[in-house]
Scaffold this motif. Structure first.
Motif, PDB file in Angstrom:
ATOM      1  N   PHE A 217       0.824  -1.211   0.000  1.00 50.23           N
ATOM      2  CA  PHE A 217       0.000   0.000   0.000  1.00 50.23           C
ATOM      3  C   PHE A 217       0.856   1.258   0.000  1.00 50.23           C
ATOM      4  CE2 PHE A 217      -2.991   3.105   1.922  1.00 50.23           C
ATOM      5  CZ  PHE A 217      -3.946   3.061   0.910  1.00 50.23           C
ATOM      6  N   GLY A 218       2.059   1.177   0.566  1.00 52.73           N
ATOM      7  CA  GLY A 218       2.963   2.314   0.488  1.00 52.73           C
ATOM      8  C   GLY A 218       3.260   2.676  -0.960  1.00 52.73           C
ATOM      9  N   ILE A 219       3.421   1.661  -1.806  1.00 54.80           N
ATOM     10  CA  ILE A 219       3.692   1.901  -3.233  1.00 54.80           C
ATOM     11  C   ILE A 219       2.470   2.493  -3.921  1.00 54.80           C
ATOM     12  CG2 ILE A 219       4.157   0.772  -5.436  1.00 54.80           C
ATOM     13  CD1 ILE A 219       5.876  -1.259  -3.888  1.00 54.80           C
ATOM     14  N   THR A 220       1.317   1.833  -3.792  1.00 56.66           N
ATOM     15  CA  THR A 220       0.132   2.258  -4.546  1.00 56.66           C
ATOM     16  C   THR A 220      -0.413   3.592  -4.058  1.00 56.66           C
ATOM     17  OG1 THR A 220      -1.316   0.955  -3.093  1.00 56.66           O
ATOM     18  CG2 THR A 220      -0.493  -0.121  -5.070  1.00 56.66           C
ATOM     19  N   ASN A 221      -0.420   3.814  -2.742  1.00 58.02           N
ATOM     20  CA  ASN A 221      -0.951   5.070  -2.230  1.00 58.02           C
ATOM     21  C   ASN A 221      -0.075   6.253  -2.599  1.00 58.02           C
ATOM     22  OD1 ASN A 221      -0.990   6.934   0.683  1.00 58.02           O
ATOM     23  ND2 ASN A 221      -2.885   6.598  -0.443  1.00 58.02           N
ATOM     24  N   SER A 222       1.244   6.071  -2.590  1.00 58.01           N
ATOM     25  CA  SER A 222       2.129   7.172  -2.969  1.00 58.01           C
ATOM     26  C   SER A 222       1.970   7.520  -4.445  1.00 58.01           C
ATOM     27  CB  SER A 222       3.591   6.820  -2.668  1.00 58.01           C
ATOM     28  OG  SER A 222       4.023   5.713  -3.447  1.00 58.01           O
ATOM     29  N   ILE A 223       1.745   6.507  -5.286  1.00 55.07           N
ATOM     30  CA  ILE A 223       1.496   6.763  -6.707  1.00 55.07           C
ATOM     31  C   ILE A 223       0.197   7.540  -6.873  1.00 55.07           C
ATOM     32  CG2 ILE A 223       0.914   5.654  -8.906  1.00 55.07           C
ATOM     33  CD1 ILE A 223       2.857   3.403  -8.131  1.00 55.07           C
ATOM     34  N   TYR A 224      -0.821   7.146  -6.129  1.00 57.50           N
ATOM     35  CA  TYR A 224      -2.104   7.842  -6.213  1.00 57.50           C
ATOM     36  C   TYR A 224      -1.956   9.306  -5.815  1.00 57.50           C
ATOM     37  CZ  TYR A 224      -7.131   8.640  -5.856  1.00 57.50           C
ATOM     38  OH  TYR A 224      -8.404   9.137  -6.040  1.00 57.50           O
ATOM     39  N   LEU A 225      -1.353   9.554  -4.658  1.00 59.04           N
ATOM     40  CA  LEU A 225      -1.227  10.928  -4.180  1.00 59.04           C
ATOM     41  C   LEU A 225      -0.294  11.763  -5.052  1.00 59.04           C
ATOM     42  CD1 LEU A 225      -1.075  10.395  -0.307  1.00 59.04           C
ATOM     43  CD2 LEU A 225      -3.024  11.039  -1.717  1.00 59.04           C
ATOM     44  N   SER A 226       0.663  11.125  -5.693  1.00 59.12           N
ATOM     45  CA  SER A 226       1.612  11.862  -6.528  1.00 59.12           C
ATOM     46  C   SER A 226       1.036  12.216  -7.899  1.00 59.12           C
ATOM     47  CB  SER A 226       2.895  11.045  -6.721  1.00 59.12           C
ATOM     48  OG  SER A 226       3.544  10.822  -5.498  1.00 59.12           O
ATOM     49  N   PHE A 227       0.187  11.341  -8.458  1.00 63.69           N
ATOM     50  CA  PHE A 227      -0.211  11.509  -9.853  1.00 63.69           C
ATOM     51  C   PHE A 227      -1.705  11.670 -10.085  1.00 63.69           C
ATOM     52  CE2 PHE A 227       3.849   9.200  -9.946  1.00 63.69           C
ATOM     53  CZ  PHE A 227       4.580  10.027 -10.797  1.00 63.69           C
ATOM     54  N   ALA A 228      -2.531  11.538  -9.049  1.00 60.34           N
ATOM     55  CA  ALA A 228      -3.984  11.584  -9.259  1.00 60.34           C
ATOM     56  C   ALA A 228      -4.431  12.945  -9.781  1.00 60.34           C
ATOM     57  CB  ALA A 228      -4.719  11.245  -7.969  1.00 60.34           C
ATOM     58  N   VAL A 229      -4.023  14.025  -9.109  1.00 59.49           N
ATOM     59  CA  VAL A 229      -4.442  15.362  -9.527  1.00 59.49           C
ATOM     60  C   VAL A 229      -3.904  15.685 -10.914  1.00 59.49           C
ATOM     61  CG1 VAL A 229      -4.317  17.828  -8.988  1.00 59.49           C
ATOM     62  CG2 VAL A 229      -4.659  16.158  -7.156  1.00 59.49           C
ATOM     63  N   ASP A 230      -2.660  15.306 -11.171  1.00 58.89           N
ATOM     64  CA  ASP A 230      -2.063  15.550 -12.482  1.00 58.89           C
ATOM     65  C   ASP A 230      -2.817  14.784 -13.570  1.00 58.89           C
ATOM     66  OD1 ASP A 230       0.346  16.659 -13.993  1.00 58.89           O
ATOM     67  OD2 ASP A 230       0.466  14.534 -14.499  1.00 58.89           O
ATOM     68  N   ARG A 231      -3.237  13.560 -13.263  1.00 58.24           N
ATOM     69  CA  ARG A 231      -3.999  12.758 -14.225  1.00 58.24           C
ATOM     70  C   ARG A 231      -5.325  13.431 -14.568  1.00 58.24           C
ATOM     71  NH1 ARG A 231      -4.697   9.526 -18.504  1.00 58.24           N
ATOM     72  NH2 ARG A 231      -6.185   7.830 -18.188  1.00 58.24           N
ATOM     73  N   GLY A 345       7.864   2.061   0.650  1.00 52.85           N
ATOM     74  CA  GLY A 345       6.997   1.991  -0.511  1.00 52.85           C
ATOM     75  C   GLY A 345       6.709   3.358  -1.096  1.00 52.85           C
ATOM     76  N   ASN A 346       6.585   4.365  -0.230  1.00 50.49           N
ATOM     77  CA  ASN A 346       6.384   5.741  -0.687  1.00 50.49           C
ATOM     78  C   ASN A 346       7.533   6.221  -1.560  1.00 50.49           C
ATOM     79  OD1 ASN A 346       4.783   7.094   2.332  1.00 50.49           O
ATOM     80  ND2 ASN A 346       3.991   5.827   0.704  1.00 50.49           N
ATOM     81  N   ILE A 347       8.738   5.772  -1.245  1.00 55.87           N
ATOM     82  CA  ILE A 347       9.906   6.186  -2.029  1.00 55.87           C
ATOM     83  C   ILE A 347       9.925   5.479  -3.381  1.00 55.87           C
ATOM     84  CG2 ILE A 347      12.425   6.210  -2.106  1.00 55.87           C
ATOM     85  CD1 ILE A 347      12.414   6.293   0.945  1.00 55.87           C
ATOM     86  N   VAL A 348       9.674   4.187  -3.365  1.00 56.51           N
ATOM     87  CA  VAL A 348       9.786   3.378  -4.577  1.00 56.51           C
ATOM     88  C   VAL A 348       8.658   3.682  -5.567  1.00 56.51           C
ATOM     89  CG1 VAL A 348       9.707   1.016  -5.464  1.00 56.51           C
ATOM     90  CG2 VAL A 348      11.011   1.535  -3.388  1.00 56.51           C
ATOM     91  N   GLY A 349       7.440   3.837  -5.063  1.00 60.29           N
ATOM     92  CA  GLY A 349       6.271   3.950  -5.923  1.00 60.29           C
ATOM     93  C   GLY A 349       6.328   5.051  -6.973  1.00 60.29           C
ATOM     94  N   PRO A 350       6.499   6.325  -6.567  1.00 61.43           N
ATOM     95  CA  PRO A 350       6.495   7.399  -7.561  1.00 61.43           C
ATOM     96  C   PRO A 350       7.607   7.288  -8.594  1.00 61.43           C
ATOM     97  CG  PRO A 350       6.129   8.283  -5.361  1.00 61.43           C
ATOM     98  CD  PRO A 350       6.517   6.840  -5.187  1.00 61.43           C
ATOM     99  N   VAL A 351       8.766   6.774  -8.192  1.00 62.42           N
ATOM    100  CA  VAL A 351       9.864   6.615  -9.148  1.00 62.42           C
ATOM    101  C   VAL A 351       9.484   5.609 -10.233  1.00 62.42           C
ATOM    102  CG1 VAL A 351      12.248   5.888  -9.431  1.00 62.42           C
ATOM    103  CG2 VAL A 351      11.599   7.229  -7.438  1.00 62.42           C
ATOM    104  N   LEU A 352       8.992   4.452  -9.812  1.00 64.26           N
ATOM    105  CA  LEU A 352       8.574   3.441 -10.781  1.00 64.26           C
ATOM    106  C   LEU A 352       7.437   3.949 -11.659  1.00 64.26           C
ATOM    107  CD1 LEU A 352       8.605   0.207  -8.581  1.00 64.26           C
ATOM    108  CD2 LEU A 352      10.317   0.944 -10.243  1.00 64.26           C
ATOM    109  N   ALA A 353       6.486   4.652 -11.031  1.00 70.48           N
ATOM    110  CA  ALA A 353       5.344   5.152 -11.783  1.00 70.48           C
ATOM    111  C   ALA A 353       5.759   6.203 -12.800  1.00 70.48           C
ATOM    112  CB  ALA A 353       4.308   5.743 -10.823  1.00 70.48           C
TER     113      ALA A 353
END
Length: 387
Positions: A217-231, A345-353
């Protein structure tokens, strides 16, 4: 009963400040900060990264402080850090003061949450601990929703955002004073001595399912918070709404949806922990997939944000009371380990995304993220150790 209510109320207020404006306030007001302080994309990202680093360092310090001084000192220190950070941001005339304020405020999230596991273990009857910790965790959702509402209120006013940050500071002062009272008289545990006797078999293996869902969830939630508004913004935005308001509206729905976290302990008693975890990760997958498929539809964005809020609040409560029940002699340390994996997970998620979105496009990236949540739901074991 009275001490349980005191800790639930003061803890919910502390997490509302720490994980509301202190953690997401910078992102909410970033468009205004860019215009006012001339922030480039790289500078804005550097400030955000520094804020996350502040949270992580404070998380480690909180565990040390609780072991030596008890829960009161780190929680009050975190509230004071939020107060100072908010005042710096509200008065900032340049980028350096702004950055210092943002980072200082962000440390409160590391200081203010984990100590309540130890406080509740000491002062609350076992039958009420899960419910109390659920209320403490769900304070986050109120802070997020109120921050979004203030961001909307500040839109269109040249200095409205400064007033919003002054109101954040007033709330942080209340948190410092209230928690100084509510956490009085709690002793410092001997966690640092107890952990020397713990082996991997006793310490790590029983919590592997908990660690796995924290990292996922650290991965998926960080991706959501990082890219949801931009999407949403890059897909045309919400009909009839300016781009500047997309973020606040999303966060308000996010916060309101998370109110269901108040009932996490009761739901878990009815459904059992494995079933609850599976349902929550299915909700996480649906939440992310909605933005992948329908990023500009009001119904999709609001439902997506509300489901993500539910996931955050319910899983936050699960992380808290599951770690406390697994390791009652080391509640703060156990919770800190879980949150550290979430932070990783917060660190890894946005980079991979970011790489994935560049190579394949944003929609496939969101669908792949949703697949991770669904895989976690599928692979979660039917029986787990809860004590």
């Amino acid at each position: 009963m009275r001490r349980s209510s005191e800790l639930a109320t003061s803890g919910a207020w502390a997490t509302a400040i720490a994980f509301g404006p202190a953690r997401i306030g910078y992102g909410l007001f970033l468009p205004r900060f860019r215009d006012l302080f001339g922030l480039s994309q790289s500078t804005a990202g550097l400030i955000a990264s520094a804020a996350f680093a502040g949270f992580f360092v404070a998380l480690l310090l909180a565990g040390m402080l609780v072991a030596r001084r008890g829960a009161r000192l780190p929680v009050v220190a975190g509230s004071v850090a939020a107060l100072a950070g908010f005042l710096l941001v509200a008065s900032a005339q340049g980028v350096y003061i702004l950055a210092l304020g943002v980072v200082l405020a962000a440390t409160s999230a590391g200081f203010c949450w984990t100590p309540f596991n130890d406080a509740v273990e000491q002062a609350v009857a076992e039958t009420r601990r899960a419910r109390t910790l659920s209320i403490v965790s769900t304070g986050t959702t109120v802070g997020i929703a109120c921050s979004g509402a203030l961001a909307i209120g500040a839109t269109g006013f040249s200095y409205g955002w400064r007033l919003a940050w002054l109101l954040f500071a007033a709330a942080a002062l209340v948190s410092a004073l209230g928690n100084s009272w509510a956490l009085r008289g709690l002793r410092a545990p001997a966690e640092h001595a107890n952990t020397r006797r713990l082996t991997w078999r006793a310490w790590g293996r029983p919590a592997l399912p908990l660690y796995a869902i924290a990292g996922s969830f650290g991965i998926t939630n960080s991706i959501y918070l990082s890219f949801a508004v931009d999407r949403v913004s890059h897909s045309g935005g919400l009909a009839g709404l300016s781009d500047e308001l997309s973020g606040p509206v999303l966060y308000i729905a996010f916060g309101l949806g998370g109110l269901i976290g108040l009932a996490t302990a009761d739901i878990k008693q009815r459904t059992g922990l494995p079933a609850l975890v599976r349902v929550i990760f299915i909700c996480s997958g649906v939440s992310v997939a909605l933005l992948g498929g329908w990023p500009a539809a009001w119904w999709s964005v609001l439902l997506s944000a509300a489901l993500q809020g539910v996931c955050v609040m319910v899983l936050s409560a699960i992380f808290s009371f599951w770690s406390e029940s697994l390791y009652p002699s080391t509640p703060t340390l156990g919770f800190t380990v879980v949150l550290s994996l979430f932070a990783a997970g917060n660190i890894v998620g946005p980079v991979l995304a970011g790489y994935s979105a560049t190579a394949f496009g944003p929609a496939p990236m969101f669908f792949a993220t949703a697949a991770l949540s669904l895989a976690t739901a599928l692979l979660f074991p039917p029986h787990v150790r809860q004590r």
